[in-house]
Design a protein around this motif. Structure first.
Motif: not given
Length: 166
Positions: A106-118
């Motif tokens: 079993e594995a986990l696939k995750s998706k997101l939006k985020a900021k790095l240094d703005g």
């Protein structure tokens, strides 16, 4: 833009051991081995500290990386391991966390939006625990351009196989 991608590569990696890649077989200095299907075309291999393998797409701001951590991680759940990968990112907006089967586990696939240094980024992670190692796969893209190399990332993940040391 490239600076942000390089920083992402440095931030998302769990500690790994250096090694070599030949014919799709990656052999780490600690004896851990796994098979991968390397990205081709626009991709070039890059090296980051604490990162087993990483590729950067020429001039587009896309990054694919993978790492294995085989000591010092205890045995946390996949979602906890995934959350460790986003340390340093701000304004996180999780889109999905989906279980899947990878290399017989079993594995986990995750998706997101985020900021790095703005700078906003789309992030996708796949985290797998197998034979005492935590394997994490990362796809970083500019927001709205996730589909550009999604098939490349999916092929890399689907082709992963951990090998036994001789």
């Amino acid at each position: 833009m490239l600076r942000g991608v390089i920083v992402v590569g440095l931030v998302v990696g769990l500690t790994g051991c250096r090694g070599g890649l030949a014919g799709g077989l990656y052999r780490r200095d600690d004896g851990v081995m796994y098979r991968v299907i390397e990205p081709t075309g626009d991709w070039r291999r890059v090296d980051f500290a604490d990162n087993d393998l990483a590729w950067l797409a020429s001039k587009t701001g896309h990054l694919i990386s993978m790492n294995a951590t085989c000591t010092g991680h205890e045995d946390p759940p996949l979602d906890v391991l995934t959350n460790h990968l986003v340390i340093g990112f701000t304004d996180r907006a999780w889109e999905s966390k989906t279980p899947l089967q990878l290399d017989g586990r079993e594995a986990l696939k995750s998706k997101l939006k985020a900021k790095l240094d703005g700078v906003p980024r789309s992030l996708e992670f796949v985290v797998l625990k197998k034979n005492g190692c935590v394997h994490d796969f990362t796809y970083v893209s500019p927001v709205g351009r996730e589909g550009d190399y999604q098939a490349t990332f999916d092929a890399l993940v689907a082709g992963f196989r951990q090998e036994r040391a001789p």
